[in-house]
Design a protein around this motif. Structure first.
Motif, PDB file in Angstrom:
ATOM      1  N   TYR A 268      15.772  60.740  -8.985  1.00 49.60           N
ATOM      2  CA  TYR A 268      16.150  60.143 -10.275  1.00 49.60           C
ATOM      3  C   TYR A 268      16.003  61.170 -11.402  1.00 49.60           C
ATOM      4  N   VAL A 269      14.886  61.880 -11.414  1.00 52.11           N
ATOM      5  CA  VAL A 269      14.658  62.891 -12.448  1.00 52.11           C
ATOM      6  C   VAL A 269      15.667  64.029 -12.307  1.00 52.11           C
ATOM      7  N   ALA A 270      15.935  64.463 -11.055  1.00 57.41           N
ATOM      8  CA  ALA A 270      16.873  65.561 -10.836  1.00 57.41           C
ATOM      9  C   ALA A 270      18.282  65.205 -11.293  1.00 57.41           C
ATOM     10  N   ILE A 271      18.678  63.935 -11.132  1.00 57.84           N
ATOM     11  CA  ILE A 271      20.027  63.512 -11.487  1.00 57.84           C
ATOM     12  C   ILE A 271      20.156  63.191 -12.974  1.00 57.84           C
ATOM     13  N   CYS A 272      19.164  62.470 -13.508  1.00 60.73           N
ATOM     14  CA  CYS A 272      19.276  61.952 -14.874  1.00 60.73           C
ATOM     15  C   CYS A 272      18.616  62.856 -15.921  1.00 60.73           C
ATOM     16  N   ARG A 273      17.677  63.698 -15.500  1.00 59.12           N
ATOM     17  CA  ARG A 273      17.024  64.618 -16.451  1.00 59.12           C
ATOM     18  C   ARG A 273      17.031  66.033 -15.887  1.00 59.12           C
TER      19      ARG A 273
ATOM     20  N   ALA B 264       3.659  38.808   0.235  1.00 60.24           N
ATOM     21  CA  ALA B 264       3.612  39.401  -1.107  1.00 60.24           C
ATOM     22  C   ALA B 264       3.125  40.842  -1.059  1.00 60.24           C
ATOM     23  N   ASN B 265       2.220  41.125  -0.127  1.00 60.69           N
ATOM     24  CA  ASN B 265       1.675  42.474   0.000  1.00 60.69           C
ATOM     25  C   ASN B 265       2.674  43.443   0.613  1.00 60.69           C
ATOM     26  N   SER B 266       3.769  42.906   1.145  1.00 63.96           N
ATOM     27  CA  SER B 266       4.801  43.755   1.745  1.00 63.96           C
ATOM     28  C   SER B 266       5.948  44.008   0.779  1.00 63.96           C
ATOM     29  N   ALA B 267       5.705  43.860  -0.510  1.00 63.61           N
ATOM     30  CA  ALA B 267       6.765  44.002  -1.514  1.00 63.61           C
ATOM     31  C   ALA B 267       7.199  45.441  -1.722  1.00 63.61           C
ATOM     32  N   SER B 268       6.552  46.398  -1.045  1.00 61.85           N
ATOM     33  CA  SER B 268       6.928  47.803  -1.200  1.00 61.85           C
ATOM     34  C   SER B 268       8.369  48.047  -0.781  1.00 61.85           C
ATOM     35  N   PHE B 269       8.900  47.213   0.143  1.00 63.77           N
ATOM     36  CA  PHE B 269      10.298  47.334   0.537  1.00 63.77           C
ATOM     37  C   PHE B 269      11.209  47.169  -0.677  1.00 63.77           C
ATOM     38  N   PHE B 270      10.925  46.153  -1.478  1.00 65.86           N
ATOM     39  CA  PHE B 270      11.763  45.863  -2.642  1.00 65.86           C
ATOM     40  C   PHE B 270      11.620  46.955  -3.705  1.00 65.86           C
ATOM     41  N   ILE B 271      10.428  47.542  -3.812  1.00 68.13           N
ATOM     42  CA  ILE B 271      10.222  48.632  -4.766  1.00 68.13           C
ATOM     43  C   ILE B 271      11.129  49.801  -4.415  1.00 68.13           C
ATOM     44  N   LEU B 272      11.192  50.135  -3.131  1.00 68.52           N
ATOM     45  CA  LEU B 272      12.045  51.239  -2.699  1.00 68.52           C
ATOM     46  C   LEU B 272      13.514  50.940  -2.935  1.00 68.52           C
ATOM     47  N   ILE B 273      13.952  49.724  -2.617  1.00 70.29           N
ATOM     48  CA  ILE B 273      15.347  49.350  -2.823  1.00 70.29           C
ATOM     49  C   ILE B 273      15.714  49.398  -4.298  1.00 70.29           C
ATOM     50  N   ILE B 274      14.821  48.861  -5.142  1.00 72.21           N
ATOM     51  CA  ILE B 274      15.071  48.857  -6.587  1.00 72.21           C
ATOM     52  C   ILE B 274      15.179  50.271  -7.124  1.00 72.21           C
ATOM     53  N   SER B 275      14.348  51.194  -6.599  1.00 77.20           N
ATOM     54  CA  SER B 275      14.368  52.573  -7.093  1.00 77.20           C
ATOM     55  C   SER B 275      15.733  53.224  -6.852  1.00 77.20           C
ATOM     56  N   TYR B 276      16.356  52.963  -5.697  1.00 78.61           N
ATOM     57  CA  TYR B 276      17.671  53.531  -5.430  1.00 78.61           C
ATOM     58  C   TYR B 276      18.766  52.788  -6.184  1.00 78.61           C
ATOM     59  N   VAL B 277      18.577  51.507  -6.456  1.00 79.88           N
ATOM     60  CA  VAL B 277      19.535  50.770  -7.278  1.00 79.88           C
ATOM     61  C   VAL B 277      19.569  51.356  -8.684  1.00 79.88           C
TER      62      VAL B 277
ATOM     63  N   ILE C 123      18.914  54.431  -9.527  1.00 79.15           N
ATOM     64  CA  ILE C 123      19.637  55.703  -9.450  1.00 79.15           C
ATOM     65  C   ILE C 123      21.141  55.467  -9.465  1.00 79.15           C
ATOM     66  N   LEU C 124      21.592  54.511  -8.668  1.00 78.32           N
ATOM     67  CA  LEU C 124      23.030  54.225  -8.596  1.00 78.32           C
ATOM     68  C   LEU C 124      23.572  53.744  -9.940  1.00 78.32           C
ATOM     69  N   LEU C 125      22.791  52.933 -10.648  1.00 78.80           N
ATOM     70  CA  LEU C 125      23.229  52.468 -11.964  1.00 78.80           C
ATOM     71  C   LEU C 125      23.332  53.605 -12.968  1.00 78.80           C
ATOM     72  N   ASN C 126      22.408  54.567 -12.872  1.00 75.47           N
ATOM     73  CA  ASN C 126      22.439  55.701 -13.794  1.00 75.47           C
ATOM     74  C   ASN C 126      23.560  56.685 -13.474  1.00 75.47           C
ATOM     75  N   LEU C 127      24.123  56.587 -12.284  1.00 76.29           N
ATOM     76  CA  LEU C 127      25.230  57.471 -11.932  1.00 76.29           C
ATOM     77  C   LEU C 127      26.492  57.150 -12.725  1.00 76.29           C
ATOM     78  N   ARG C 128      26.555  55.952 -13.299  1.00 78.01           N
ATOM     79  CA  ARG C 128      27.752  55.568 -14.052  1.00 78.01           C
ATOM     80  C   ARG C 128      27.954  56.445 -15.271  1.00 78.01           C
TER      81      ARG C 128
ATOM     82  N   GLU D 284      32.173  64.829 -11.069  1.00 78.44           N
ATOM     83  CA  GLU D 284      31.577  65.899 -10.282  1.00 78.44           C
ATOM     84  C   GLU D 284      30.074  65.678 -10.136  1.00 78.44           C
ATOM     85  N   GLY D 285      29.436  65.208 -11.215  1.00 74.64           N
ATOM     86  CA  GLY D 285      28.004  64.924 -11.158  1.00 74.64           C
ATOM     87  C   GLY D 285      27.700  63.788 -10.203  1.00 74.64           C
ATOM     88  N   ARG D 286      28.560  62.754 -10.215  1.00 69.95           N
ATOM     89  CA  ARG D 286      28.362  61.643  -9.285  1.00 69.95           C
ATOM     90  C   ARG D 286      28.520  62.106  -7.838  1.00 69.95           C
ATOM     91  N   ARG D 287      29.507  62.970  -7.601  1.00 68.02           N
ATOM     92  CA  ARG D 287      29.722  63.459  -6.248  1.00 68.02           C
ATOM     93  C   ARG D 287      28.507  64.235  -5.743  1.00 68.02           C
TER      94      ARG D 287
END
Length: 254
Positions: A121-126, A199-212, A214-219, A224-227
């Protein structure tokens, strides 16, 4: 007074009842386990020996490979050994140790993948501030926090399970000890414990949200940057999904 714990060992059903299939499983799982360990060792040695692979991405990858050596090693060797015996038995303490270890290394992998998602995320957006943000201190803190989060996740799962009363039966319909099969064997109402485990297994959703994110910031990036961003994150997403399915199966979410 709660139900007394009369169980000192558990019986594992294994994968197959057929002796021929069990011997085939021995060959397949033994080879894949050896390849997994050797492959991850090669990654760690290459990263630490190379003078050019010093970016945060490879730093996190070395930690991920280290966890990936021990994560399957918590269950596969026992499963391989059980292919030679008719009665697959594991002691109560051994069962709890296996449960803790599997959740510790499996959970740590998820949090390390989340740290890698933040790095991307930092490499792409900052990009202009990337080296200042992702310095050695920040990478060390993220890696340490991932291991600590994996430990806290695992110790909570284990404490919730070990305090349950087991008075029989003691047969686990699996080839290793896990939370959900053990909840079915407990001589008590495990509804609330099950909710806490989920509830203690919510780390799955944290990982999914983190990539979501990134994808939203690609807009806002150029074509060329998106590619380049998609090309950079593609292997991460593929690896993340592979880890998710493996860890999800280990955590017993069916």
């Amino acid at each position: 007074m709660g139900a007394k714990n009369n169980v000192t060992e558990f019986v594992l059903f294994g994968l197959f009842e057929s002796r021929e299939m069990q011997h085939a499983c021995f060959v397949v799982f033994f080879l894949f386990h050896v390849l997994t360990v050797l492959g991850n060792l090669l990654v760690i040695i290459t990263i630490n020996a190379s003078k050019t692979l010093k970016s945060p991405m490879y730093f996190f990858l070395s930690h991920l490979s280290f966890a990936d050596i021990y994560y399957p090693s918590t269950t596969i060797p026992k499963m391989i050994a059980d292919t030679f015996v008719e009665h697959k038995i594991i002691s109560f303490n051994g069962c709890m140790t296996q449960l803790f270890s599997a959740h510790f290394f499996g959970g740590t992998e998820i949090f390390l993948l989340t740290a890698m998602a933040y790095d991307r995320y930092v490499a792409i957006c900052r990009p202009l501030h990337y080296t200042a943000i992702m310095d050695c201190r920040k990478c060390g803190l993220l890696a340490g926090a991932s291991w600590l989060a994996g430990f806290l996740h695992s110790i909570l799962q284990t404490l919730l399970t070990v305090q349950l009363p087991f008075c029989g039966p003691n047969e686990i319909d699996n080839f290793f000890c896990d939370v959900h099969p053990l909840l079915k064997l407990a001589c008590a109402d495990t509804y609330m414990v099950g909710l806490i485990v989920v509830a203690n297994s919510a780390s799955f959703f944290i990982l999914i949200i983190s990539y979501v994110i990134i994808l939203l910031n690609l807009r806002s990036q150029s074509s060329e940057g998106r590619r380049k961003a998609v090309s950079t994150c593609g292997s991460h997403v593929k690896n993340a999904m592979r880890k998710l399915f493996r860890v999800k199966r280990s955590l017993g979410e069916k």
